[in-house]
Write an enzyme that holds these catalytic residues in place. Structure first.
Site, mmCIF file in Angstrom:
data_model
loop_
_atom_site.group_PDB
_atom_site.id
_atom_site.type_symbol
_atom_site.label_atom_id
_atom_site.label_comp_id
_atom_site.label_asym_id
_atom_site.label_seq_id
_atom_site.Cartn_x
_atom_site.Cartn_y
_atom_site.Cartn_z
ATOM 1 N N TYR A 146 0.824 -1.216 0.000
ATOM 2 C CA TYR A 146 0.000 0.000 0.000
ATOM 3 C C TYR A 146 0.858 1.267 0.000
ATOM 4 O O TYR A 146 0.368 2.352 -0.290
ATOM 5 C CB TYR A 146 -0.943 0.030 1.200
ATOM 6 C CG TYR A 146 -1.976 -1.082 1.222
ATOM 7 C CD1 TYR A 146 -2.134 -1.930 0.127
ATOM 8 C CD2 TYR A 146 -2.789 -1.296 2.323
ATOM 9 C CE1 TYR A 146 -3.060 -2.955 0.147
ATOM 10 C CE2 TYR A 146 -3.722 -2.321 2.343
ATOM 11 C CZ TYR A 146 -3.840 -3.152 1.255
ATOM 12 O OH TYR A 146 -4.763 -4.164 1.273
ATOM 13 N N LYS A 195 3.887 -15.329 2.720
ATOM 14 C CA LYS A 195 3.764 -16.129 1.487
ATOM 15 C C LYS A 195 5.193 -16.454 1.058
ATOM 16 O O LYS A 195 5.650 -16.110 -0.041
ATOM 17 C CB LYS A 195 2.992 -15.291 0.448
ATOM 18 C CG LYS A 195 2.580 -16.038 -0.802
ATOM 19 C CD LYS A 195 1.500 -17.071 -0.581
ATOM 20 C CE LYS A 195 1.206 -17.814 -1.874
ATOM 21 N NZ LYS A 195 0.397 -19.032 -1.663
ATOM 22 N N ASP A 227 -2.584 -18.214 2.557
ATOM 23 C CA ASP A 227 -3.771 -18.921 2.029
ATOM 24 C C ASP A 227 -4.257 -19.951 3.036
ATOM 25 O O ASP A 227 -5.470 -20.109 3.257
ATOM 26 C CB ASP A 227 -3.492 -19.554 0.653
ATOM 27 C CG ASP A 227 -2.070 -20.091 0.510
ATOM 28 O OD1 ASP A 227 -1.264 -19.913 1.445
ATOM 29 O OD2 ASP A 227 -1.760 -20.693 -0.530
ATOM 30 N N ASP A 251 -4.803 -6.600 6.317
ATOM 31 C CA ASP A 251 -6.033 -5.907 5.936
ATOM 32 C C ASP A 251 -7.140 -6.937 5.678
ATOM 33 O O ASP A 251 -8.256 -6.858 6.207
ATOM 34 C CB ASP A 251 -5.737 -5.091 4.659
ATOM 35 C CG ASP A 251 -6.871 -4.183 4.255
ATOM 36 O OD1 ASP A 251 -7.833 -4.062 5.031
ATOM 37 O OD2 ASP A 251 -6.797 -3.593 3.160
ATOM 38 N N ASP A 255 -10.305 -8.389 8.502
ATOM 39 C CA ASP A 255 -11.730 -8.306 8.165
ATOM 40 C C ASP A 255 -12.378 -9.689 8.218
ATOM 41 O O ASP A 255 -13.507 -9.847 8.689
ATOM 42 C CB ASP A 255 -11.925 -7.709 6.767
ATOM 43 C CG ASP A 255 -12.061 -6.195 6.822
ATOM 44 O OD1 ASP A 255 -11.786 -5.627 7.900
ATOM 45 O OD2 ASP A 255 -12.426 -5.586 5.807
#
Ligand code: NAD
Length: 360
Positions: A146, A195, A227, A251, A255
């Site tokens: 980001y 990852k 994942d 992020d 959520d």
């Protein structure tokens, strides 16, 4: 203890829920003889209405001069509010990014707790929901994809977009230290999510996290691919204590974790720098659809205020008292509309604040 707290009431339900958090903080501080000085700071739409921009330099200076910031929520309905018709750099959400950067808030702490009293709201199977869970996601907030370089170029007659994901060792180290410190005060288990089978940034993340772990022999460290983590959160959330992860993974996973609790009105958050300073706010938005109706759930904001006492002021006992009072109110069957089910006692936002304060 003397405390200087900057208060951003914000927009929508912000002022209503912050009122209730202050009511509860005042009660606990009265009990333990602490002195609090609150300074109101404008941010979001409330600041646009007065100053034409969502966060002024003076507002940032006031926050910097305080020990902690307690915030409601900012923003309006993007489809109808005039706050979204002005220059993007002055809009409500720009203020949020600006304050995080100005205060160097690189660590975002989001607890995802399933209160046993609210197990019915959890979308998981009953056997799992009945067990309850209590995890905290430690998300890196000012680096990664980001904040990396981004551009769109033209190549071989077509557009090509590039976003860069970068992390330095020091950026990883400081957030890892936060995660281990917090884990120590909880169940002493960190699961670092990356990852590393694909990304170089993740391989560095893993190496630095392993190094930091050597200073915390009392805390267990495991690594999990993102994942797999997304699956495990819905399969068995009880396995998690502290999840440490980079900005974008955090992020998405935070959520997901909050949806698994089923109760957005109950979820607190803190954003911290490398001192004790932090900005504390509920995970939800400003809920313009119910603003001014005195029906919002103030518990996420009250729990955020408890985090403030615990993390910025080392007042663990006071924070425990607030959390115990909330549990008591829920045990007694009081619910705001968002968590109400038939047969229980429906209360307003201000009544919920009163009930919690009375039980301290
Ligand atoms: P939202 O979280 O405000 O609302 C989503 C739904 O949840 C709505 O139906 C709302 O009524 C309900 N809800 C949220 N909090 C509640 C509470 N405490 N009690 C009862 N019900 C509650 O999300 P949104 O509608 O997508 O966003 C509204 C505004 O909030 C937007 O301007 C958005 O940008 C802003 N926002 C701000 C922050 C922040 O200040 N950090 C975070 C997220 C969204």
């Amino acid at each position: 203890m003397d405390m200087n707290i900057a208060v951003i009431r914000g927009d929508g339900i912000g002022p209503e829920i912050v009122n209730e958090a202050i009511k509860v903080v005042n009660k606990v501080c009265e009990k333990y003889n602490h002195n609090i000085n609150y300074t109101d700071v404008l941010m979001g739409g409330a600041s646009i209405d007065v100053h034409g921009t969502s966060l002024t330099d003076e507002a940032i200076a006031t926050c910097k001069a305080s020990d902690a910031v307690l915030m409601g929520s900012i923003g309006g309905d993007p489809n109808t509010s005039p706050w979204y018709k002005i220059d993007p750099k002055d809009r409500p959400e720009a203020g949020l990014l600006k304050i995080r950067k100005a205060l160097n808030l690189f660590a975002n702490l989001r607890p995802a707790v399933l209160f046993p009293q609210l197990a019915d709201a959890c979308p998981l199977k009953k056997e799992m929901a009945d067990k309850g869970f209590d995890m905290l996601i430690m998300r890196e907030l000012t680096g990664g994809l980001y904040f990396g370089e981004r551009k769109t170029i033209e190549e071989n007659g077509e557009k090509k977009a590039i976003d860069s994901l970068t992390y330095s060792e020091s950026e990883i180290r400081r957030i890892a230290i936060k995660a281990f410190e917090v884990a120590r005060a909880r169940r002493s288990k960190v699961i670092s999510v990356d990852k590393a089978n694909v990304l170089d940034s993740s391989r560095l993340w893993r190496a630095v996290t392993n190094e930091v772990a050597k200073d915390y022999p009392d805390v267990t460290l495991e690594h999990m691919l993102v994942d797999n983590c997304a699956m495990q959160l819905v399969k068995d959330p009880t396995q998690f204590d502290v999840i440490l992860t980079e900005n974008m993974f955090g992020d998405i996973l935070s959520d997901e974790a909050s949806m698994v609790t089923g109760s957005i009105g109950m979820l607190a958050s803190a954003s911290m720098n490398d001192t004790k300073f932090g900005l504390y706010e509920p995970s939800h938005g400003s809920a313009p659809d119910i603003a001014g109706l005195n029906i919002a759930n103030p518990l996420a904001t009250i729990l955020s205020a408890a985090m403030m006492l615990r993390f910025s002021f080392d007042l663990g006992k006071e924070a425990d008292d607030i959390e115990a009072a909330i549990n008591k109110v829920l045990d007694e069957g009081y619910r705001t509309g968002d968590i109400y089910v038939d047969g229980l006692k429906k209360v307003t936002c201000s009544e919920m604040g009163d009930l919690v304060a009375e039980r301290i």
